[in-house]
Design an enzyme around this catalytic site. Structure first.
Site, PDB file in Angstrom:
ATOM      1  N   GLY A 299      15.844  -4.431 -33.061  1.00  0.00           N
ATOM      2  CA  GLY A 299      16.674  -4.241 -34.341  1.00  0.00           C
ATOM      3  C   GLY A 299      16.714  -2.619 -34.839  1.00  0.00           C
ATOM      4  O   GLY A 299      16.410  -1.772 -33.939  1.00  0.00           O
TER       5      GLY A 299
ATOM      6  N   CYS B 159      19.076   2.328 -34.927  1.00  0.00           N
ATOM      7  CA  CYS B 159      19.370   3.238 -33.951  1.00  0.00           C
ATOM      8  C   CYS B 159      19.587   2.649 -32.439  1.00  0.00           C
ATOM      9  O   CYS B 159      20.642   2.763 -32.063  1.00  0.00           O
ATOM     10  CB  CYS B 159      17.878   4.100 -33.743  1.00  0.00           C
ATOM     11  SG  CYS B 159      17.760   4.889 -35.148  1.00  0.00           S
TER      12      CYS B 159
HETATM   13  C1  UGA Z   1      14.051   4.418 -32.447  1.00  0.00           C
HETATM   14  C2  UGA Z   1      13.418   5.265 -31.171  1.00  0.00           C
HETATM   15  O1  UGA Z   1      11.980   4.913 -30.947  1.00  0.00           O
HETATM   16  C3  UGA Z   1      12.841   6.847 -31.903  1.00  0.00           C
HETATM   17  O2  UGA Z   1      12.417   7.705 -30.638  1.00  0.00           O
HETATM   18  C4  UGA Z   1      14.490   7.446 -32.286  1.00  0.00           C
HETATM   19  O3  UGA Z   1      14.197   8.651 -32.834  1.00  0.00           O
HETATM   20  C5  UGA Z   1      14.956   6.504 -33.286  1.00  0.00           C
HETATM   21  O4  UGA Z   1      15.113   5.262 -32.673  1.00  0.00           O
HETATM   22  C6  UGA Z   1      16.291   6.945 -33.649  1.00  0.00           C
HETATM   23  O5  UGA Z   1      17.203   7.009 -32.870  1.00  0.00           O
HETATM   24  O6  UGA Z   1      16.385   7.577 -35.071  1.00  0.00           O
HETATM   25  P1  UGA Z   1      12.987   3.089 -34.424  1.00  0.00           P
HETATM   26  O7  UGA Z   1      14.497   2.416 -34.451  1.00  0.00           O
HETATM   27  O8  UGA Z   1      12.615   3.726 -35.772  1.00  0.00           O
HETATM   28  O9  UGA Z   1      13.163   4.407 -33.399  1.00  0.00           O
HETATM   29  O10 UGA Z   1      12.185   1.896 -34.118  1.00  0.00           O
HETATM   30  P2  UGA Z   1      11.075   1.602 -32.854  1.00  0.00           P
HETATM   31  O11 UGA Z   1       9.753   1.857 -32.995  1.00  0.00           O
HETATM   32  O12 UGA Z   1      11.709   2.537 -31.603  1.00  0.00           O
HETATM   33  O13 UGA Z   1      11.573   0.319 -32.553  1.00  0.00           O
HETATM   34  C7  UGA Z   1      13.036  -0.527 -32.373  1.00  0.00           C
HETATM   35  C8  UGA Z   1      12.794  -1.893 -32.051  1.00  0.00           C
HETATM   36  O14 UGA Z   1      12.449  -2.241 -30.704  1.00  0.00           O
HETATM   37  C9  UGA Z   1      12.136  -2.674 -32.902  1.00  0.00           C
HETATM   38  O15 UGA Z   1      12.757  -4.053 -33.324  1.00  0.00           O
HETATM   39  C10 UGA Z   1      10.978  -3.216 -32.243  1.00  0.00           C
HETATM   40  O16 UGA Z   1      10.378  -4.365 -32.751  1.00  0.00           O
HETATM   41  C11 UGA Z   1      11.510  -3.368 -30.911  1.00  0.00           C
HETATM   42  N1  UGA Z   1      10.283  -3.267 -29.853  1.00  0.00           N
HETATM   43  C12 UGA Z   1       9.771  -1.912 -29.679  1.00  0.00           C
HETATM   44  C13 UGA Z   1      10.182  -4.334 -29.013  1.00  0.00           C
HETATM   45  O17 UGA Z   1      10.604  -5.185 -28.922  1.00  0.00           O
HETATM   46  N2  UGA Z   1       9.327  -4.066 -27.867  1.00  0.00           N
HETATM   47  C14 UGA Z   1       8.633  -2.784 -27.843  1.00  0.00           C
HETATM   48  O18 UGA Z   1       7.907  -2.925 -26.727  1.00  0.00           O
HETATM   49  C15 UGA Z   1       8.873  -1.730 -28.742  1.00  0.00           C
END
Ligand code: UGA
Length: 442
Positions: free
Chosen positions: A263, A266
């Site tokens: 979610g 981004c």
């Molecule tokens: C994401 C990118 O990771 C950043 O590098 C980028 O700068 C940012 O978007 C942006 O474009 O501003 P963010 O949306 O804060 O960052 O969160 P993430 O930590 O990437 O997680 C995104 C989603 O992926 C979360 O819902 C998380 O639960 C899910 N996720 C993450 C998984 O389901 N599995 C994983 O192994 C990792």
């Protein structure tokens, strides 16, 4: 250096604050007066570890200035960052209105040469549009300055934004002007002591890099969710498969967790926007379309498991929900799996009792279609009083090792649907729990 940052949202506020922490003089501008007034009092509108302390400190020593007066900011700086939102338009494309409005205002107010740095996530070619917009305004004023527009995409993650900004994996600068590159290298030097982390390229490739990075990460997650779904069918365990493939250096362990979908503000937005960017050029981005479709489906995976267990009608049943934010460390619920999961459970007749360490307030204000069916619990155990099952949707640390005895006492059925694979199946068996995971087929 003296810098102006337009936009005090997630990216703008963290960028401005971190630059001020390194001794630069930063003007943070926003058209939202309420926000500026709050920030002046040290009230930070988002929850982000470490940010509030830095805002307070640098504001009090005068390095960080919050104002709605762009002219004052520009008069005092030679670099202007644009970090305003690019919300999703109705057709899925990025809406550039705020970026172009900011550019227009810069053109109306600037009185000297300026480096304009675009930090917002924008379609390829936007830097050119920003430059044209500024030059048009200057022309109207019969002025001519050297305006260089650079792309400098931001890669910080919510929940670790300050840490990510302070110690970036890389800083990307898209520009063909050597002097501009040197100035920005100097600005970023305290954050990139390892110079290999500074990557320069043409503007369009830098703009594309941002979308490609997010799309790649989203693809990795949807891929793992697909493998997890297959694991469930064939009697394998995604956690073992993850370890098995992650050990290959070319694959690596990071970002390989299957779950109930990604979610946030981004990934969903950027994947959609990239599909649209491609479509506008006559290219059908099939992989990205599938990444998106699978993620939408995955967000409802726990509801499907609940329905398999209890049947299509859930009336008379109450479910405890642990975790509302789209990931731990934030109160952000944009596109969070919790929203669709809870709305669907309620639509099928269930009631829910929810708990999240940070997102309770935003949840109550904005997210649920039928708030009467949602009870907001004081803590994680209260959320389990007389529930027929627990659904874990966000992997906050405080859910990692809960008191299973206490949980047993509170719950009617000892059943856990875990959307983030947090527990050991054997341990839960010892406590008498029925445990449903993602991607565990045995
Ligand atoms: C994401 C990118 O990771 C950043 O590098 C980028 O700068 C940012 O978007 C942006 O474009 O501003 P963010 O949306 O804060 O960052 O969160 P993430 O930590 O990437 O997680 C995104 C989603 O992926 C979360 O819902 C998380 O639960 C899910 N996720 C993450 C998984 O389901 N599995 C994983 O192994 C990792």
């Amino acid at each position: 250096m003296k810098i102006t940052v337009i936009g005090t949202g997630y990216v703008g506020l963290v960028t401005g604050t971190c630059f001020s922490e390194m001794g630069n003089n930063v003007y943070c501008i926003d058209i939202d007066n309420g926000k500026i007034e709050c920030l002046k009092k040290g009230i930070v509108p988002i929850y982000e570890p470490g940010l509030e302390e830095l805002v307070l400190k640098n504001q009090s020593n005068g390095d960080l200035i919050f104002t709605n007066n762009l002219k004052e900011g520009l008069n005092n700086s030679n670099i202007c960052f644009i970090a305003v939102g690019t919300p999703m338009g109705e057709d899925g494309s990025a809406n550039l209105q705020h970026v172009l409005d900011a550019a227009k205002e810069v053109g109306q107010l600037v009185n000297h040469d300026l480096i304009v740095v675009n930090k917002s996530t924008v379609p390829v070619g936007t830097a050119d549009k920003v430059k044209t917009t500024i030059l048009e305004e200057l022309e109207q004023r019969n002025l001519k300055f050297n305006i260089e527009v650079v792309s400098n995409p931001e890669f910080l993650k919510e929940g670790s934004a300050v840490e990510d900004f302070m110690r970036p994996d890389r800083v990307i600068i898209g520009s063909s002007n050597e002097n501009v590159i040197e100035t920005l290298k100097e600005l970023y030097a305290p954050f990139t002591t390892n110079h290999e982390r500074f990557i320069t390229m043409d503007v369009r490739s830098a703009e594309m890099t941002k979308y490609a990075a997010n799309a790649m990460l989203a693809t990795r997650i949807s891929f793992m969710n697909e493998i997890a779904n297959i694991c469930e069918k064939v009697g394998a365990d995604i956690n073992n498969v993850r370890k098995g493939i992650g050990s290959d250096k070319r694959i690596g362990y990071n970002f390989l967790y299957a779950g109930c979908g990604y979610g946030g503000s981004c990934f969903p937005k950027d994947v959609k926007a990239l599909i649209k960017i491609a479509a506008n050029k006559g290219y059908d981005a099939n992989i990205l379309k599938e990444v998106e479709a699978l993620n939408n489906q995955q967000k409802l995976t726990l509801v499907r498991k609940v329905v398999d267990k209890f049947g299509e009608s859930l009336s008379g049943l109450t479910f405890g929900i642990w975790g509302l934010s789209f990931k731990p460390g934030t109160d952000d619920m944009r596109e969070a799996p919790s929203v669709v999961t809870i709305n669907k459970l309620c639509e099928l007749g269930a009631k829910v009792q929810v708990y999240d360490p940070q997102a309770m307030e935003v949840a109550e204000k904005y997210y649920f279609e039928d708030n009467k069916k949602v009870k907001y619990a004081k803590n994680k155990y209260d959320a389990l009083d007389s529930v027929h099952s627990l659904l874990l949707l966000t992997e906050w640390k405080e859910f990692r090792s809960p008191d299973f005895e206490e949980m047993s006492k509170r719950m009617v059925n000892k059943i856990i649907f875990d959307g983030r694979n947090q527990y050991n199946k054997e341990t839960l068996k010892e406590f008498g729990f029925e445990y449903h995971q993602i991607g565990n087929g045995y």
